[in-house]
Design an enzyme around this catalytic site. Structure first.
Site, PDB file in Angstrom:
ATOM      1  N   ARG A 296       0.819  -1.215   0.000  1.00 60.76           N
ATOM      2  CA  ARG A 296       0.000   0.000   0.000  1.00 60.76           C
ATOM      3  C   ARG A 296       0.859   1.273   0.000  1.00 60.76           C
ATOM      4  O   ARG A 296       0.394   2.337  -0.335  1.00 60.76           O
ATOM      5  CB  ARG A 296      -0.916  -0.034   1.235  1.00 60.76           C
ATOM      6  CG  ARG A 296      -1.766   1.179   1.475  1.00 60.76           C
ATOM      7  CD  ARG A 296      -2.742   1.411   0.341  1.00 60.76           C
ATOM      8  NE  ARG A 296      -3.544   2.602   0.593  1.00 60.76           N
ATOM      9  CZ  ARG A 296      -3.122   3.847   0.467  1.00 60.76           C
ATOM     10  NH1 ARG A 296      -1.879   4.087   0.104  1.00 60.76           N
ATOM     11  NH2 ARG A 296      -3.920   4.870   0.711  1.00 60.76           N
ATOM     12  N   LYS A 297       2.099   1.147   0.385  1.00 61.09           N
ATOM     13  CA  LYS A 297       3.012   2.307   0.483  1.00 61.09           C
ATOM     14  C   LYS A 297       2.322   3.502   1.143  1.00 61.09           C
ATOM     15  O   LYS A 297       2.209   4.584   0.569  1.00 61.09           O
ATOM     16  CB  LYS A 297       3.568   2.710  -0.889  1.00 61.09           C
ATOM     17  CG  LYS A 297       4.428   1.639  -1.526  1.00 61.09           C
ATOM     18  CD  LYS A 297       5.173   2.173  -2.738  1.00 61.09           C
ATOM     19  CE  LYS A 297       5.962   1.106  -3.438  1.00 61.09           C
ATOM     20  NZ  LYS A 297       5.123   0.137  -4.180  1.00 61.09           N
TER      21      LYS A 297
END
Ligand code: S5P
Length: 451
Positions: A296-297
């Site tokens: 998802r960073k």
């Protein structure tokens, strides 16, 4: 072009190697002395040399060329003229007046620079030059060298994560010169003895085995990952960058037995439905014993990240074993990922990324001190206390035309001491993903085992 041996003999005629007794800069006595400056006085040879040096590189990846002063300056200039890649000039000392700049020319932060060196011995001058370029937030990943004296410099730089491309090695040269009777048997033997006895000693940092890392690991997710790697003899994470539930489940089922984790970008699944996407995915993960890594960073303040992590349609906290997060929001922003492992993004694989050396170092400090963090995503070696995850791995491609830059499994395990390689298109876009996953798994495990 003529072959490399003929080209070398043409260069040799210009008197670039002398035999006898010479005292080197380091004080040691050498039976030969290399000075490549005469090559620059012969335009035809310099032009050919530039072509040979350029041939060793994936040129699309570079924005700038820079030579280590002074001998490599004309070589770098010739390479720039042949390739149209702009030249920058590194000064030996900053000027006392005016701009006081160490790097002259036109460049932007985040650009990729090829570094050119004439001769590599211990690697000392490159090790001095590289930080001066990196301090300008210019990236150095590849170094081209005309002649390697095989005294350990190349290996030292490779262990620091730089790719070193050398055109000639002294052992090859001795062989050519002996075969063409340019040197006697006893001269050849003296040179070989010298090379064998004068390699720069460097403490080769041994990589820790998965077993040693498991012993040191504190976080339950790190332990589970390492145990899985040992049990399955795999260090492969497959990136499932597919866009429908059917493709995702199908892919997970096919590659499951060969991987330690499946990396998802769950927000690209167009028909996402928690019951229909996540529940079967969890079952496949249990069956084939792999972990789920949601890429998802996260890159926001803690409160927003908490909402993104636990709420919305994806409810990542309900199913992911570990997630990726940027360190950009600072130490406290990572507190919200309590029940999962966090892999911090320390440097990125894409061309022009802003994850410069100073950023990387600050991000690594956060990663090392935060209890939720199990490792980092990076294209550089990182601390042994973290697990290193390296994407941008492909057996067949060097790039994707959209900025991605690839290395081989061998490169990332040998030079970066990567723990887990992340492979996307190399597997999911192949005709037979199951077979490709097995191929990458074997390549990764062999590269790790050979160390
Ligand atoms: O620096 C990075 C970080 C990541 S997580 N570079 C990357 O490529 N990634 C991810 O790894 C990227 O988002 C993609 O999911 C995967 C690489 O895919 P490939 O198809 O290029 O192998």
């Amino acid at each position: 072009m003529e072959n490399k041996t003929e080209f070398f003999l043409e260069c040799f005629k210009l008197g670039i190697i002398k035999f006898g007794r010479f005292t080197l800069k380091s004080g040691i006595e050498s039976p030969f002395y290399v000075d490549l400056r005469p090559l620059s006085s012969n335009p035809k040879i310099l032009k050919k040399l530039a072509d040979y040096l350029l041939e060793m590189l994936p040129l699309d990846n570079f924005d700038l060329i820079c030579g280590v002063p002074y001998a490599a300056l004309p070589m770098a200039t010739a390479m720039s003229l042949e390739s149209y890649i702009p030249l920058i000039i590194k000064r030996k000392e900053a000027k006392e007046y005016g701009t006081k700049k160490l790097i002259e020319g036109i460049y932007k932060k985040g650009q990729n620079c090829i570094l050119v060196e004439d001769v590599i011995t211990s690697g000392k001058s490159l090790l001095e030059t590289i930080p001066e370029i990196e301090n300008e937030e210019i990236f150095v990943s590849d170094i081209v060298v005309v002649l390697d004296r095989e005294q350990g410099g190349k290996e030292i730089l490779e262990r620091k994560g730089y790719r070193v491309h050398t055109l000639f090695k002294i052992s090859e040269i001795v062989k050519i010169l002996r075969e063409t009777n340019e040197i006697t048997e006893s001269e050849a033997a003296r040179i070989k003895d010298f090379i064998a006895g004068n390699a720069v000693k460097f403490e080769e940092k041994k990589r820790l085995s998965y077993e040693q890392k498991l012993e040191n690991a504190e976080h339950s997710v790190a332990k589970k990952l390492l145990k899985t790697a040992i049990d399955k003899q795999s260090n492969l994470i497959a990136s499932a960058d597919v866009t429908s539930t059917a493709e995702l489940l199908n892919f997970a089922e096919k590659v499951g037995q060969h991987i330690v984790a499946l990396k998802t970008h769950i927000d690209i699944i167009s028909d996402f439905d928690f019951e229909k996407t996540i529940l079967p995915l969890k079952k496949i993960a249990e069956k084939h014993r792999f972990l789920l890594m949601e890429d998802r960073k996260f890159a926001d303040i803690g409160n927003t990240q908490e909402l993104q992590f636990t709420k919305g349609i994806y409810r990542i906290s309900d199913w992911a074993d570990f997630v990726t997060a940027q360190a950009i929001g600072g130490f406290d922003s990572l507190n919200v990922f309590e029940n999962v492992g966090v892999v911090a993004i320390l440097s990125m694989s894409s061309k022009g990324t802003l994850t410069s050396v100073p950023y990387f170092e600050e991000a690594q400090k956060i990663a090392l001190s935060h209890p939720n963090v199990i490792g980092g995503v990076s294209q550089k070696p990182i601390s042994d206390e973290l697990l290193l995850f390296t994407p941008g791995v492909n057996l067949n491609e060097k790039g994707d035309g959209k900025g991605q830059q690839y290395n081989s499994p061998e490169y990332v395990f040998k030079n970066l001491h990567t723990d887990f390689m992340i492979v996307g298109r190399g597997i999911y876009q192949s005709e037979n993903p199951e077979k490709s996953a097995l191929e990458y798994k074997i390549a990764g495990w062999m590269a790790y085992s050979e160390l």
